[in-house]
Design a protein around this motif. Structure first.
Motif, short mmCIF file in Angstrom:
data_model
loop_
_atom_site.label_atom_id
_atom_site.label_comp_id
_atom_site.label_asym_id
_atom_site.label_seq_id
_atom_site.Cartn_x
_atom_site.Cartn_y
_atom_site.Cartn_z
N LYS A 71 0.85 -1.19 0.00
CA LYS A 71 0.00 0.00 0.00
C LYS A 71 0.88 1.24 0.00
O LYS A 71 1.90 1.28 0.70
CB LYS A 71 -0.87 0.01 1.26
CG LYS A 71 -1.95 -1.05 1.25
CD LYS A 71 -2.67 -1.06 2.58
CE LYS A 71 -3.41 -2.37 2.73
NZ LYS A 71 -3.57 -2.75 4.13
N ASN A 98 18.17 9.03 -3.74
CA ASN A 98 19.50 8.41 -3.92
C ASN A 98 19.52 7.08 -3.19
O ASN A 98 19.31 7.04 -1.98
CB ASN A 98 20.60 9.33 -3.39
CG ASN A 98 20.66 10.62 -4.17
OD1 ASN A 98 20.61 10.62 -5.40
ND2 ASN A 98 20.73 11.74 -3.46
N LEU A 99 19.77 6.03 -3.93
CA LEU A 99 19.72 4.70 -3.32
C LEU A 99 21.11 4.09 -3.19
O LEU A 99 22.07 4.59 -3.78
CB LEU A 99 18.79 3.80 -4.13
CG LEU A 99 17.32 4.28 -4.07
CD1 LEU A 99 16.50 3.65 -5.16
CD2 LEU A 99 16.70 4.03 -2.72
N GLU A 100 21.16 2.99 -2.41
CA GLU A 100 22.45 2.45 -2.00
C GLU A 100 23.16 1.62 -3.06
O GLU A 100 24.38 1.47 -3.01
CB GLU A 100 22.31 1.52 -0.78
CG GLU A 100 21.48 1.96 0.36
CD GLU A 100 20.00 1.75 0.20
OE1 GLU A 100 19.49 1.80 -0.94
OE2 GLU A 100 19.33 1.58 1.22
N GLN A 149 10.36 10.24 0.35
CA GLN A 149 11.63 9.52 0.38
C GLN A 149 11.51 8.15 1.07
O GLN A 149 12.11 7.17 0.63
CB GLN A 149 12.68 10.36 1.12
CG GLN A 149 13.05 11.64 0.41
CD GLN A 149 14.08 11.42 -0.68
OE1 GLN A 149 14.86 10.49 -0.66
NE2 GLN A 149 14.08 12.30 -1.67
N ILE A 150 10.71 8.10 2.14
CA ILE A 150 10.60 6.83 2.89
C ILE A 150 9.76 5.83 2.10
O ILE A 150 10.13 4.66 1.97
CB ILE A 150 10.02 7.08 4.30
CG1 ILE A 150 11.01 7.92 5.11
CG2 ILE A 150 9.74 5.76 5.03
CD1 ILE A 150 10.54 8.36 6.46
N ARG A 177 11.64 4.18 -0.63
CA ARG A 177 12.52 3.10 -0.18
C ARG A 177 11.73 1.88 0.28
O ARG A 177 12.24 0.77 0.27
CB ARG A 177 13.45 3.62 0.93
CG ARG A 177 14.55 4.51 0.36
CD ARG A 177 15.31 5.23 1.44
NE ARG A 177 16.44 5.97 0.89
CZ ARG A 177 16.38 7.22 0.43
NH1 ARG A 177 15.22 7.87 0.44
NH2 ARG A 177 17.45 7.81 -0.06
N TYR A 178 10.50 2.13 0.73
CA TYR A 178 9.62 1.01 1.11
C TYR A 178 9.27 0.20 -0.14
O TYR A 178 9.19 -1.03 -0.10
CB TYR A 178 8.37 1.61 1.77
CG TYR A 178 7.18 0.70 1.92
CD1 TYR A 178 7.22 -0.40 2.78
CD2 TYR A 178 6.00 0.95 1.24
CE1 TYR A 178 6.11 -1.22 2.93
CE2 TYR A 178 4.89 0.14 1.39
CZ TYR A 178 4.96 -0.94 2.23
OH TYR A 178 3.85 -1.75 2.38
N VAL A 180 11.01 0.54 -3.33
CA VAL A 180 12.23 0.14 -4.04
C VAL A 180 13.23 -0.40 -3.00
O VAL A 180 14.11 0.30 -2.54
CB VAL A 180 12.82 1.32 -4.85
CG1 VAL A 180 14.00 0.86 -5.70
CG2 VAL A 180 11.77 1.97 -5.72
N THR A 181 13.04 -1.64 -2.65
CA THR A 181 13.89 -2.28 -1.63
C THR A 181 15.20 -2.76 -2.28
O THR A 181 15.27 -2.85 -3.52
CB THR A 181 13.17 -3.51 -1.05
OG1 THR A 181 12.93 -4.42 -2.13
CG2 THR A 181 11.87 -3.15 -0.40
N PRO A 182 16.22 -3.09 -1.50
CA PRO A 182 17.46 -3.60 -2.10
C PRO A 182 17.19 -4.83 -2.99
O PRO A 182 17.80 -4.96 -4.05
CB PRO A 182 18.31 -3.98 -0.88
CG PRO A 182 17.83 -3.07 0.19
CD PRO A 182 16.36 -2.90 -0.03
N MET A 208 15.76 -3.63 -6.23
CA MET A 208 16.80 -2.99 -7.06
C MET A 208 17.63 -4.06 -7.77
O MET A 208 17.94 -3.94 -8.94
CB MET A 208 17.73 -2.15 -6.17
CG MET A 208 17.11 -0.86 -5.72
SD MET A 208 18.35 0.20 -4.98
CE MET A 208 18.16 -0.19 -3.28
N GLY A 266 6.96 -8.90 0.33
CA GLY A 266 7.38 -7.71 1.08
C GLY A 266 8.73 -7.17 0.65
O GLY A 266 9.32 -6.36 1.34
N GLU A 271 8.72 -2.98 7.56
CA GLU A 271 9.25 -2.61 6.23
C GLU A 271 9.41 -1.09 6.14
O GLU A 271 10.38 -0.60 5.57
CB GLU A 271 8.30 -3.08 5.13
CG GLU A 271 8.43 -4.56 4.83
CD GLU A 271 7.35 -5.05 3.90
OE1 GLU A 271 6.99 -4.33 2.96
OE2 GLU A 271 6.85 -6.17 4.13
N ARG A 319 16.96 3.40 5.94
CA ARG A 319 17.79 3.54 4.72
C ARG A 319 17.86 5.00 4.30
O ARG A 319 18.91 5.49 3.88
CB ARG A 319 17.20 2.69 3.59
CG ARG A 319 17.50 1.21 3.77
CD ARG A 319 16.70 0.37 2.81
NE ARG A 319 16.94 0.74 1.44
CZ ARG A 319 16.01 0.68 0.47
NH1 ARG A 319 14.80 0.25 0.76
NH2 ARG A 319 16.29 1.04 -0.74
#
Lengths: 314, 185
Positions: A189, A211-213, A228-229, A232-233, A235-237, A240, A313, B128, B135
């Motif tokens: 969601k 900017n991602l890792e 931003q949060i 990242r929720y 687009v997780t590692p 990616m 998830g 999550e 991050r």
């Protein structure tokens, strides 16, 4: 029950598939072939007749005609040639609606949607997305809807153009997007908009660069989001990683992904004519149907590659 | 000559000013990111009592675990945000909550309880979001550190305010240890 697309693909390219088609659809194929021949003959006859007619008029009276008359004649010529293509389009539509629904069942309960009736809802949906740059014209070709691994999926082959008049008062157009738009409900969601794209251009207001890792991911993609949060929720590692893997083994063309309207929208940039029924191939040629099924498999494989059909998830 | 010096001074002033702006912006982003974690942690603090209330109905022999979770929740809640102590307390709380979720497996009635399932789903979603917020915080902190440690940004390090308390979020050593799969088989 979940479908294994690799198994389906192997089945489609096996020799049994050809005999299965011939056995199941021989009657439909024969009647379609009759229609194809008629449509082709009609188009050729009309186009040839009109071309000869217009050329004769031009040669005989061309020097007396004003430029407005010439433009009018050219426009009516284009109109008649387009008219001659009506039976061809009818044949293509019929071919997609008679044999294809039964074959598409190999992948899911997909069916071709009448783009004429659904046009306004598709246009509204595309306009609501932040996936594309500035455009003012939408061409819709094929639209498919169905369920794949319990997800409702919509696939639309679209071309977005920016039509404008340049400083010399000449009408010009540039293609903003040509390819396939794949949309389905997201398991996660979210409230804001997030776009993962391969061009470094800002495409929607209020968006901030994320900017991602992952350096490999950052080299290929650019992420923009209103939050931003939340970005990242989504687009997780792991996501990616999957995007990078997909980009490396790319079989469709580059992709842009957006998370908005509670949906995941994937734009596949490709000038290929997807889900096409070639008019010059006989309707009894099984490779036509194989081609359409293969196109659908290629598109659905993106969902598999990005693991969008699983609520993991990640 | 005077004009040339003025031009050079003007360009230098612009460069220094943009460095100052970047340091202040990065410091504010890091603070924003930190508060983002706090918002998500607040959700977790609010959710834990609900999860415990549902779990207590079925898990009669896990009182030690419940008490530990309550204690860690209070401890984490009282720590100053962005500090190592806070991150450590959060990490321990996370570990205990995970073991609670694993223990749920031993109680079939609880495992199939719809409210518990919903609570676990919500908890996972919050987790999550916490991970996403961390991050963002780590990324913002890297940007801030780069801007105040590299010249000429280092000249404006003091403009970023007190950054000594900012530390990276790192996972606890226990989660980095190799997993013995035979325990679960």
């Amino acid at each position: 029950m979940s479908k294994d697309l690799n198994k389906v693909q192997n089945k489609v390219f096996s020799s049994e598939f050809k005999s299965f088609c011939k056995k199941q659809f021989s009657k439909d194929m024969k009647s379609l072939e009759e229609e194809r021949k008629k449509a082709l003959l009609f188009a050729l006859a009309i186009s040839l007749g009109i071309t000869i007619g217009f050329l004769s008029v031009f040669f005989l009276f061309g020097e007396y005609a004003s430029s407005d008359m010439k433009n009018g004649m050219l426009a009516s010529y284009v109109f008649f040639v387009a008219f001659s293509w009506i039976p061809i389009n009818k044949y293509k539509k019929k071919s997609k609606n008679t044999i294809m629904p039964k074959l598409l069942a190999f992948v899911g309960d997909f069916q071709f949607v009448d783009t004429y009736n659904k046009r306004s809802s598709i246009v509204n949906y595309v306009n609501s997305l932040s996936l594309f740059g500035k455009y003012n014209s939408i061409d819709i070709d094929d639209v498919l809807e169905g369920t794949y691994n319990n997800i409702n999926v919509s696939i639309a082959e679209i071309c977005l153009k920016d039509k404008y008049t340049n400083s010399d008062n000449e009408k010009r157009e540039s293609i903003v997007f040509d390819g396939v738009l794949l949309s389905f409900k997201s398991f996660k969601k979210f409230k804001t908009r997030t776009v993962v794209k391969s061009e470094h251009i800002k495409i929607f207001k209020n968006a901030k660069q994320v900017n991602l890792e992952d350096p490999d991911f950052e080299k290929i993609y650019d992420v923009e989001s209103e939050d931003q949060i939340e970005a990242r929720y989504l687009v997780t590692p792991a996501f990616m990683n999957r995007m990078v893997e997909y980009s490396r083994s790319n079989k469709t063309g580059k992709i842009t992904v957006s998370f908005e309207n509670e949906n995941v929208n994937i734009a596949v940039h490709s000038t290929k004519n997807w889900f096409d029924v070639p008019i010059l191939k006989p309707a009894t040629d099984v490779s036509i149907y194989k081609g359409i099924l293969f196109d659908l498999i290629l598109i659905l494989k993106i969902i598999d590659a990005l693991k969008m059909d699983q609520n993991i998830g990640m | 000559m005077i004009i040339a010096i003025s031009v050079v001074a003007f360009i230098l002033a612009i460069i220094l000013y943009s460095c100052y702006v970047s340091v202040v912006k990065n410091a504010n982003t890091a603070r924003e990111a930190l508060s983002g974690i706090d918002v998500q942690l607040r959700k977790r603090y609010d959710l834990i009592p609900n999860v415990l209330t549902i779990a207590k109905k079925f898990m009669e022999h896990e009182n030690d675990l419940f008490e530990k979770i309550v204690m860690l929740r209070t401890q984490a809640h009282n720590c100053k945000s962005g500090t190592k102590e806070k991150f450590e307390a959060e990490s321990q709380l996370d570990t205990q909550m995970k073991s609670l979720m694993v223990n749920v497996e031993n109680y079939p009635q609880l495992k199939s309880d719809e409210t518990m399932l919903q609570a676990m789903r919500t908890y996972n979603e919050v987790e999550e979001n916490i991970s996403a917020a961390r991050r963002f915080y780590n990324s913002a902190l890297t940007q801030l550190r780069n801007s105040i440690q590299i010249f000429p940004g280092s000249l404006f390090a003091s403009c970023a305010g007190d950054t000594s308390d900012f530390s990276y979020f790192e996972t606890d050593p226990a989660s980095k240890a190799p997993i013995d799969a035979s325990k679960y088989l």
